[in-house]
Design an enzyme around this catalytic site. Structure first.
Site, short mmCIF file in Angstrom:
data_model
loop_
_atom_site.label_atom_id
_atom_site.label_comp_id
_atom_site.label_asym_id
_atom_site.label_seq_id
_atom_site.Cartn_x
_atom_site.Cartn_y
_atom_site.Cartn_z
N ARG A 141 0.85 -1.19 0.00
CA ARG A 141 0.00 0.00 0.00
C ARG A 141 0.88 1.24 0.00
O ARG A 141 1.86 1.32 0.75
CB ARG A 141 -0.93 0.02 1.22
N ARG A 194 2.55 1.11 10.38
CA ARG A 194 2.00 1.46 9.07
C ARG A 194 3.12 1.36 8.03
O ARG A 194 3.96 2.26 7.92
CB ARG A 194 1.40 2.87 9.10
N GLU A 245 -6.45 -0.72 15.39
CA GLU A 245 -7.05 -1.66 14.44
C GLU A 245 -6.07 -2.77 14.06
O GLU A 245 -4.91 -2.53 13.75
CB GLU A 245 -7.48 -0.92 13.18
N SER A 288 -10.21 -5.76 9.87
CA SER A 288 -11.43 -5.12 9.37
C SER A 288 -12.19 -6.19 8.59
O SER A 288 -11.66 -6.77 7.65
CB SER A 288 -11.07 -3.94 8.48
N ARG A 337 1.01 -6.27 12.63
CA ARG A 337 0.34 -5.64 13.77
C ARG A 337 0.13 -6.64 14.91
O ARG A 337 0.15 -6.26 16.09
CB ARG A 337 -0.98 -5.01 13.33
#
Length: 429
Positions: A262, A277, A349, A352, A391
């Protein structure tokens, strides 16, 4: 993508649901294009019928020896042929314009999704586990003595730039163990089928799941046109692309462990410390293909599969239902799972999980044949992280940290680590 017939039948409801997502009415623009397209198609069909009729009369005039009528009809056929070509081109252009517009319109939220503008209006609906009481001030993952020599951001920056990391030694093995553990849990306990998919895909695959055309800047594209996947949702969901499945073959519940990429466009200055991130990361993704009637139950099931990973690792978390203004482009409803990170003293988070209804299937023309023999219908698709491996590593390290700088690792990982139970100075002991 949306069903144009549903918009025609109830444009007010369509606009009302878009308003819940903070968008202005779009039905007038969509229906104007649709009407122009349908008019052009009808005109082309009428001209084609006239051309065919004149073509039949040409032979009859020739047979009668009526040269004047023959020449008139032949000229008419040529005129109609050119007219048909022009009208078909116009209809095709309008059809493409309508499709391009519909491709940029997000999915509509389910009725029970809470309304809100952003993440501040998301609603917590569940908590599991109690955050540990530390007798010392807990550190963030990249500050821990147990990992500082094995989590190398400087070398990664030399190789690739910012938002990359090199993992070494024991930390690299714990990362690998987490992915293996997740896959085994999903396959052995949750009955998901394991897949290994490409990480390079064509435009059509990204279009099918909604990454294109609107979010191109969020992904990486190679010089020869392939896209690096942002998640295995792209590859797994596109198994249905152009297919007609048998209803008795559904649901199809799948998982895959892949690298993901990403660009993090628009996130400059956000989560720059550590490996929270990254531009490149690993994830175990879950995807389900099912009938629309079973999608809600499958959403709950998939979310429970993701929660089981956290619970088995003993990581406290909470479940959030996203509000209308914070949902992803293709989602009808989304649950976020947020894991407790003591170094940040907050939940972040880690998964999802979304149900998309038939939205993605319409984009990729993925259908199923009903068991009762009816005409093919669009399938429903769901996707969710099960989990983001990096994560999860952060959560394991921060929740397991000890005052002496070591990290105690969850019992569920011990079999994957050769029986080792702790991290000390970047090594397993």
């Amino acid at each position: 993508m949306h069903d144009i017939r549903a918009i025609r039948e109830n444009p007010a409801e369509f606009d009302a649901q878009l308003a819940r997502r903070g968008l202005s009415p779009l039905s007038p623009e969509i229906l104007a294009l649709d009407e122009a397209r349908r008019t052009a198609i009808h005109a082309a069909e009428t001209a084609k019928a006239e051309q065919n009729s004149a073509s039949k009369q040409v032979g009859a005039a020739k047979a009668k020896g009526d040269e004047a009528e023959f020449e008139r009809l032949r000229a008419l056929v040529a005129e109609k042929k050119a007219e048909v070509a022009q009208m078909q081109t116009e209809a095709g252009e309008l059809d493409a314009k309508l499709r391009d517009l519909l491709m940029t319109v997000p999915n509509l939220p389910l009725a029970d999704v809470p309304e809100g503008e952003d993440e501040d209006q998301n609603v917590e609906i569940k908590r599991w586990g109690n955050p540990r009481n530390f007798s010392f001030t807990p550190k963030e993952h990249y500050e821990l003595p147990a990992v500082s020599t094995a989590m190398d951001f400087e070398t990664a920056a030399k190789l690739s730039g910012s938002r990359f990391v090199v993992l070494k030694g024991g930390v690299a093995r714990v990362h690998r163990a987490l992915a293996q553990f997740m896959l085994d849990l999903h396959v052995d306990k949750h009955d998901l089928s394991e897949n290994i998919t490409p990480v390079l895909v064509r435009d059509e695959a990204m279009l099918g799941t909604g990454q294109l055309p609107k979010f191109a800047e969020d992904s990486y594209q190679t010089t020869n046109g392939w896209w690096l996947i942002p998640t295995a949702e792209v590859t797994l969901t596109n198994y249905a692309s152009g297919e007609v499945m048998e209803e008795n073959a559904l649901p199809q519940r799948m998982c895959a462990h892949t690298n993901c990429f990403r660009s993090e466009a628009g996130s400059a200055g956000k989560d720059t410390s550590g490996m929270l991130r990254q531009h490149q990361f690993e994830k175990v993704e879950m995807v389900t293909l099912c009938t629309p009637e079973t999608a809600i139950d499958e959403h709950e099931r998939m979310t429970s599969c993701a929660e089981a990973v956290l619970e088995t690792l003993g990581l406290p978390y909470r479940r959030i239902v996203l509000c209308t203004g914070d949902m992803g482009f293709g989602a009808q409803k989304t649950y976020d799972l947020e894991v407790w990170l003591p170094g940040q003293n907050t939940y972040r988070e880690i998964s999802s999980v979304s149900t998309c209804g038939t939205f993605q299937a319409r984009r990729m023309n993925g259908r199923y044949k009903p068991a009762d023999g009816g005409k093919p219908e669009f399938i429903a698709t769901l996707n969710g992280s099960g989990l983001a491996v990096g994560r999860c590593l952060i959560a394991v390290l921060e929740n397991g940290q000890e005052e002496d700088g070591s990290v105690t690792l969850p019992a569920a990982l011990h079999p994957y680590l050769g029986g080792k139970t702790r991290l000390v100075d970047g090594k397993l002991v």
